[in-house]
Scaffold this motif. Structure first.
Motif, short mmCIF file in Angstrom:
data_model
loop_
_atom_site.label_atom_id
_atom_site.label_comp_id
_atom_site.label_asym_id
_atom_site.label_seq_id
_atom_site.Cartn_x
_atom_site.Cartn_y
_atom_site.Cartn_z
N GLY A 1 0.80 -1.21 0.00
CA GLY A 1 0.00 0.00 0.00
C GLY A 1 0.83 1.27 0.00
N GLY A 2 2.00 1.21 -0.66
CA GLY A 2 2.86 2.38 -0.73
C GLY A 2 3.63 2.67 0.55
N ARG A 3 3.67 1.69 1.45
CA ARG A 3 4.37 1.85 2.73
C ARG A 3 5.42 0.75 2.88
NH1 ARG A 3 1.71 4.82 6.73
NH2 ARG A 3 2.19 3.30 8.35
N LEU A 4 6.53 1.11 3.51
CA LEU A 4 7.56 0.10 3.78
C LEU A 4 6.96 -1.00 4.64
CD1 LEU A 4 10.63 2.34 4.67
CD2 LEU A 4 10.30 1.02 2.59
N HIS A 5 7.12 -2.24 4.21
CA HIS A 5 6.58 -3.37 4.97
C HIS A 5 7.69 -4.21 5.57
CE1 HIS A 5 5.09 -7.51 5.47
NE2 HIS A 5 4.10 -6.87 6.06
N SER A 6 8.67 -4.62 4.73
CA SER A 6 9.70 -5.50 5.25
C SER A 6 10.97 -5.42 4.40
CB SER A 6 9.21 -6.96 5.29
OG SER A 6 8.87 -7.40 3.99
N LEU A 7 12.03 -5.95 4.97
CA LEU A 7 13.31 -6.11 4.29
C LEU A 7 13.68 -7.57 4.41
CD1 LEU A 7 16.00 -5.18 3.00
CD2 LEU A 7 16.79 -4.63 5.31
N GLU A 8 13.86 -8.23 3.26
CA GLU A 8 14.27 -9.63 3.24
C GLU A 8 15.69 -9.70 2.70
OE1 GLU A 8 13.02 -14.00 1.46
OE2 GLU A 8 11.83 -12.25 0.94
N ALA A 9 16.53 -10.45 3.39
CA ALA A 9 17.92 -10.64 2.97
C ALA A 9 18.20 -12.14 2.92
CB ALA A 9 18.86 -9.96 3.96
N TYR A 10 18.92 -12.56 1.88
CA TYR A 10 19.26 -13.99 1.80
C TYR A 10 20.52 -14.18 0.97
CZ TYR A 10 16.74 -13.51 -2.61
OH TYR A 10 16.30 -13.09 -3.84
N CYS A 11 21.23 -15.24 1.32
CA CYS A 11 22.43 -15.59 0.55
C CYS A 11 22.11 -16.79 -0.33
CB CYS A 11 23.62 -15.86 1.47
SG CYS A 11 23.38 -17.06 2.77
N TYR A 12 22.81 -16.87 -1.45
CA TYR A 12 22.61 -17.95 -2.41
C TYR A 12 23.29 -19.24 -1.97
CZ TYR A 12 21.25 -14.11 -5.51
OH TYR A 12 20.65 -13.01 -6.05
N GLU A 13 24.37 -19.09 -1.23
CA GLU A 13 25.16 -20.25 -0.83
C GLU A 13 25.82 -19.94 0.50
OE1 GLU A 13 28.85 -22.84 -2.68
OE2 GLU A 13 27.77 -21.46 -3.98
N GLY A 14 25.88 -20.94 1.38
CA GLY A 14 26.49 -20.74 2.68
C GLY A 14 25.46 -20.32 3.71
N MET A 15 25.94 -20.02 4.91
CA MET A 15 25.09 -19.59 6.02
C MET A 15 25.32 -18.10 6.29
SD MET A 15 23.44 -22.30 6.70
CE MET A 15 22.64 -21.95 8.24
N TRP A 16 24.29 -17.43 6.76
CA TRP A 16 24.37 -16.00 7.02
C TRP A 16 25.46 -15.72 8.05
CZ3 TRP A 16 22.26 -12.42 4.12
CH2 TRP A 16 22.26 -11.11 4.56
N PRO A 17 26.38 -14.79 7.74
CA PRO A 17 27.48 -14.52 8.67
C PRO A 17 27.01 -13.77 9.92
CG PRO A 17 27.60 -13.08 6.75
CD PRO A 17 26.47 -14.03 6.51
N GLY A 18 27.64 -14.07 11.03
CA GLY A 18 27.32 -13.38 12.28
C GLY A 18 27.80 -11.95 12.30
N ASP A 19 28.87 -11.66 11.56
CA ASP A 19 29.43 -10.31 11.50
C ASP A 19 28.87 -9.58 10.29
OD1 ASP A 19 30.96 -8.01 11.50
OD2 ASP A 19 32.75 -9.00 10.74
N GLU A 20 27.81 -8.83 10.49
CA GLU A 20 27.18 -8.13 9.38
C GLU A 20 27.95 -6.89 8.94
OE1 GLU A 20 22.56 -9.55 9.89
OE2 GLU A 20 23.09 -7.55 10.61
N ALA A 21 28.95 -6.49 9.69
CA ALA A 21 29.74 -5.30 9.32
C ALA A 21 30.61 -5.56 8.09
CB ALA A 21 30.62 -4.87 10.49
N GLY A 22 30.80 -6.82 7.70
CA GLY A 22 31.65 -7.15 6.57
C GLY A 22 30.98 -7.03 5.21
N PHE A 23 29.71 -6.69 5.16
CA PHE A 23 29.00 -6.60 3.88
C PHE A 23 29.44 -5.38 3.08
CE2 PHE A 23 25.94 -9.50 5.80
CZ PHE A 23 25.72 -10.37 4.74
N LYS A 24 29.60 -5.59 1.78
CA LYS A 24 29.80 -4.52 0.79
C LYS A 24 28.53 -4.52 -0.05
CE LYS A 24 34.31 -3.81 1.54
NZ LYS A 24 34.48 -3.37 2.89
N LEU A 25 27.87 -3.39 -0.14
CA LEU A 25 26.58 -3.28 -0.83
C LEU A 25 26.71 -2.53 -2.15
CD1 LEU A 25 24.40 -2.25 2.25
CD2 LEU A 25 24.79 -4.56 1.36
#
Length: 122
Positions: free
Chosen positions: A94-118
């Motif tokens: 409805g034109g409002r922010l609802h959610s943010l989904e993040a996923y990796c294609y391979e491997g497990m989500w890293p605990g250190d999210e500071a290492g991401f390059k976007l």
């Protein structure tokens, strides 16, 4: 963090540094002013980790107007602990922010999210 039926309820409703960075990049385009305004006032209603990513659902004040037909940009990322890229999808309802989904294609989500390059697709 408390557990609920709809996901984990964070101890604080503040967005994480990664969520803020993703929203800034996803909402950087022309015509996305209202979505940027929403992001500035957004809080986290729930955040659920799946092992390969997460889904954060947003809570917005009722008085914030909808954004119309504006669409966020797809955000991609890399992390030194992941062999392949990750995707970040900003969902609107409805034109409002609802959610943010993040996923990796391979491997497990890293605990250190500071290492991401976007980045976005060029």
């Amino acid at each position: 963090m408390k557990v609920s039926v709809t996901g984990d309820v964070p101890d604080t409703p503040a967005l994480s540094a990664l969520e803020i960075a993703v929203l800034k990049l996803a909402l950087a385009g022309d015509g996305l002013d209202r979505l940027r305004d929403q992001a500035e006032q957004a809080q986290i209603a729930s955040r659920t980790y799946s092992g390969v990513g997460f889904v954060s659902k947003f809570r917005l004040p009722e008085a914030i107007p909808p954004a119309g037909d504006a669409q966020p940009t797809l955000v991609l990322g890399t992390h030194p602990r992941l062999p392949d890229a990750v995707e970040f999808l900003v969902e609107l309802r409805g034109g409002r922010l609802h959610s943010l989904e993040a996923y990796c294609y391979e491997g497990m989500w890293p605990g250190d999210e500071a290492g991401f390059k976007l980045h976005t697709r060029t």
